[in-house]
Design an enzyme around this catalytic site. Sequence first.
Site, PDB file in Angstrom:
ATOM      1  N   ALA A   1       0.833  -1.207   0.000  1.00  0.00           N
ATOM      2  CA  ALA A   1       0.000   0.000   0.000  1.00  0.00           C
ATOM      3  C   ALA A   1       0.867   1.256   0.000  1.00  0.00           C
ATOM      4  O   ALA A   1       0.364   2.350  -0.289  1.00  0.00           O
ATOM      5  CB  ALA A   1      -0.908  -0.003   1.229  1.00  0.00           C
TER       6      ALA A   1
ATOM      7  N   TYR B   1      10.878   3.088  -0.048  1.00  0.00           N
ATOM      8  CA  TYR B   1      10.325   1.722  -0.020  1.00  0.00           C
ATOM      9  C   TYR B   1       9.163   1.614  -1.020  1.00  0.00           C
ATOM     10  O   TYR B   1       9.083   0.664  -1.804  1.00  0.00           O
ATOM     11  CB  TYR B   1       9.871   1.420   1.410  1.00  0.00           C
ATOM     12  CG  TYR B   1       9.070   0.159   1.580  1.00  0.00           C
ATOM     13  CD1 TYR B   1       9.668  -1.107   1.543  1.00  0.00           C
ATOM     14  CD2 TYR B   1       7.691   0.216   1.828  1.00  0.00           C
ATOM     15  CE1 TYR B   1       8.917  -2.255   1.716  1.00  0.00           C
ATOM     16  CE2 TYR B   1       6.938  -0.933   2.001  1.00  0.00           C
ATOM     17  CZ  TYR B   1       7.556  -2.159   1.946  1.00  0.00           C
ATOM     18  OH  TYR B   1       6.807  -3.301   2.123  1.00  0.00           O
TER      19      TYR B   1
ATOM     20  N   GLN C   1      -3.410   9.412  13.182  1.00  0.00           N
ATOM     21  CA  GLN C   1      -3.182   8.812  11.869  1.00  0.00           C
ATOM     22  C   GLN C   1      -3.935   7.478  11.810  1.00  0.00           C
ATOM     23  O   GLN C   1      -3.980   6.747  12.804  1.00  0.00           O
ATOM     24  CB  GLN C   1      -1.677   8.640  11.571  1.00  0.00           C
ATOM     25  CG  GLN C   1      -0.894   7.674  12.429  1.00  0.00           C
ATOM     26  CD  GLN C   1      -0.346   8.303  13.705  1.00  0.00           C
ATOM     27  OE1 GLN C   1      -0.864   9.262  14.226  1.00  0.00           O
ATOM     28  NE2 GLN C   1       0.746   7.735  14.228  1.00  0.00           N
TER      29      GLN C   1
ATOM     30  N   ARG D   1      -5.023   3.682   9.885  1.00  0.00           N
ATOM     31  CA  ARG D   1      -4.574   2.561   9.054  1.00  0.00           C
ATOM     32  C   ARG D   1      -5.607   1.441   9.142  1.00  0.00           C
ATOM     33  O   ARG D   1      -6.444   1.434  10.028  1.00  0.00           O
ATOM     34  CB  ARG D   1      -3.230   1.991   9.579  1.00  0.00           C
ATOM     35  CG  ARG D   1      -2.021   2.907   9.478  1.00  0.00           C
ATOM     36  CD  ARG D   1      -1.612   3.154   8.043  1.00  0.00           C
ATOM     37  NE  ARG D   1      -0.388   3.935   7.978  1.00  0.00           N
ATOM     38  CZ  ARG D   1      -0.333   5.269   8.029  1.00  0.00           C
ATOM     39  NH1 ARG D   1      -1.435   5.969   8.169  1.00  0.00           N
ATOM     40  NH2 ARG D   1       0.823   5.903   7.942  1.00  0.00           N
TER      41      ARG D   1
HETATM   42  P1  NAD Z   1       9.794  -9.879   6.573  1.00  0.00           P
HETATM   43  O1  NAD Z   1      10.847  -8.842   6.753  1.00  0.00           O
HETATM   44  O2  NAD Z   1       9.378 -10.655   7.775  1.00  0.00           O
HETATM   45  O3  NAD Z   1      10.200 -10.898   5.435  1.00  0.00           O
HETATM   46  C1  NAD Z   1      11.057 -10.560   4.383  1.00  0.00           C
HETATM   47  C2  NAD Z   1      12.145 -11.612   4.338  1.00  0.00           C
HETATM   48  O4  NAD Z   1      13.022 -11.307   3.257  1.00  0.00           O
HETATM   49  C3  NAD Z   1      13.002 -11.645   5.607  1.00  0.00           C
HETATM   50  O5  NAD Z   1      12.939 -12.922   6.225  1.00  0.00           O
HETATM   51  C4  NAD Z   1      14.398 -11.330   5.111  1.00  0.00           C
HETATM   52  O6  NAD Z   1      15.429 -12.030   5.783  1.00  0.00           O
HETATM   53  C5  NAD Z   1      14.308 -11.741   3.644  1.00  0.00           C
HETATM   54  N1  NAD Z   1      15.349 -11.097   2.873  1.00  0.00           N
HETATM   55  C6  NAD Z   1      15.677  -9.769   2.871  1.00  0.00           C
HETATM   56  N2  NAD Z   1      16.739  -9.566   2.087  1.00  0.00           N
HETATM   57  C7  NAD Z   1      17.098 -10.782   1.593  1.00  0.00           C
HETATM   58  C8  NAD Z   1      18.140 -11.212   0.746  1.00  0.00           C
HETATM   59  N3  NAD Z   1      19.033 -10.371   0.244  1.00  0.00           N
HETATM   60  N4  NAD Z   1      18.211 -12.525   0.441  1.00  0.00           N
HETATM   61  C9  NAD Z   1      17.315 -13.418   0.957  1.00  0.00           C
HETATM   62  N5  NAD Z   1      16.306 -13.054   1.782  1.00  0.00           N
HETATM   63  C10 NAD Z   1      16.208 -11.751   2.092  1.00  0.00           C
HETATM   64  O7  NAD Z   1       8.549  -9.137   5.934  1.00  0.00           O
HETATM   65  P2  NAD Z   1       7.040  -9.613   5.734  1.00  0.00           P
HETATM   66  O8  NAD Z   1       6.207  -8.808   6.634  1.00  0.00           O
HETATM   67  O9  NAD Z   1       6.980 -11.105   5.798  1.00  0.00           O
HETATM   68  O10 NAD Z   1       6.777  -9.113   4.247  1.00  0.00           O
HETATM   69  C11 NAD Z   1       6.892  -9.973   3.115  1.00  0.00           C
HETATM   70  C12 NAD Z   1       6.736  -9.144   1.844  1.00  0.00           C
HETATM   71  O11 NAD Z   1       5.477  -8.453   1.864  1.00  0.00           O
HETATM   72  C13 NAD Z   1       7.804  -8.063   1.681  1.00  0.00           C
HETATM   73  O12 NAD Z   1       8.139  -7.966   0.331  1.00  0.00           O
HETATM   74  C14 NAD Z   1       7.101  -6.799   2.113  1.00  0.00           C
HETATM   75  O13 NAD Z   1       7.648  -5.658   1.509  1.00  0.00           O
HETATM   76  C15 NAD Z   1       5.682  -7.073   1.658  1.00  0.00           C
HETATM   77  N6  NAD Z   1       4.711  -6.309   2.458  1.00  0.00           N
HETATM   78  C16 NAD Z   1       4.501  -6.625   3.760  1.00  0.00           C
HETATM   79  C17 NAD Z   1       3.584  -5.891   4.494  1.00  0.00           C
HETATM   80  C18 NAD Z   1       3.322  -6.209   5.933  1.00  0.00           C
HETATM   81  O14 NAD Z   1       2.500  -5.529   6.543  1.00  0.00           O
HETATM   82  N7  NAD Z   1       3.948  -7.211   6.527  1.00  0.00           N
HETATM   83  C19 NAD Z   1       2.902  -4.833   3.907  1.00  0.00           C
HETATM   84  C20 NAD Z   1       3.148  -4.523   2.570  1.00  0.00           C
HETATM   85  C21 NAD Z   1       4.047  -5.289   1.852  1.00  0.00           C
END
Ligand code: NAD
Length: 329
Positions: free
Chosen positions: A122, A152, A221, A223
């Site tokens: 989002a 981001y 704010q 959400r």
């Molecule tokens: P998270 O940080 O728990 O998971 C992301 C994972 O990516 C981590 O375990 C991290 O170690 C791994 N990672 C990062 N860099 C890496 C690399 N170079 N090589 C291998 N692994 C790597 O985050 P999440 O909450 O599980 O989110 C998952 C996805 O969803 C992400 O792309 C995030 O941007 C997207 N997202 C999440 C939310 C949320 O609210 N959680 C909201 C919007 C988007």
Amino acid sequence: MSDVNKILVCGGGGFIGSHLIRRLKTEGFWVRGVDLKLPEHETTCADDFVIGDLRDQKFCEQVFDTKYYQVYQLAADMGGAGYIFTGENDADVMYNSALINLNILNLCRETKVERIFYSSSACIYPAHNQEDPSNPLCSEESAYPANPDSEYGWEKLFSERLYLSFMRNYGLQVRIARFHNVFGTESTWLGGKEKAPSALCRKVAEAKDGGEIEIWGDGKQTRSFLFIDECLEGVRRLMENNWEGPVNIGSEEMISINDLAKMIIEISGKKISIKNILGPTGVRGRNSDNKLISEKLGWKPNYPLRKGIEKTYDWVLEQVRQNSTSAFI
Ligand code: NAD
């Protein structure tokens, strides 16, 4: 094992990725997870788990030593407001996540993966449409003209376009979800990358009865927060659907951050007051718009926020207890 059973989850050691692996296993798939680390809170359910850096092209090639039916790309350099809105991590966020997406997508093309899921956010929505906390605009088509509130968000938007261009030019089947604040058990709750629901649960769990917790910003704010089980349901439904454009996967139950804190305080049964302090907050208002998902998938999230927060609070409270016990060993 036939190809149609093989799935790769990139970011399988993270919050959503580790839950997704569990879900895919219950559906009978053979799943390989890949991440910099194993899941922190539970043993992974994956059939195979590879530890390594997805920024490294050679490593990625090793991960693609087999043909996958589907790939879920969740790996990203990300965190809560304290990580993405201070500006201090902008270069890492953009460089690291873009490299991961470039590597994975190209290998999906080369190895002819049938369908790839990309987790956008989002945070791609224009800041100027999210200034009114009671009436934010986050419908899918409002993404352009673009004006995300963080680097981001810009990286996510770039990568959305990257995936869509591979679909147009190479015929790769791509599905994109724009997640809105996913929360639940086994998420990061400590250390600087935690997001609002887990951070607030931790603050309340740590506070004494009669104490006070600090909240970033004026707390007005707004959400919406999506419980993890519904996020996974949306992801799986999207992957099995023919709709090709980005779709919001989020809750429409909007709440102010102060009211979220009050909800958690009530669940804890303690008497705690709120002190609003200066801190990174992001846009004034954000809520999922679920018109498109309802129309295209015939489904939208509807699990009550309070129920998800109750489960999450119980889990965070247990982590806080274990943490404070181990500190005295
Ligand atoms: P998270 O940080 O728990 O998971 C992301 C994972 O990516 C981590 O375990 C991290 O170690 C791994 N990672 C990062 N860099 C890496 C690399 N170079 N090589 C291998 N692994 C790597 O985050 P999440 O909450 O599980 O989110 C998952 C996805 O969803 C992400 O792309 C995030 O941007 C997207 N997202 C999440 C939310 C949320 O609210 N959680 C909201 C919007 C988007």
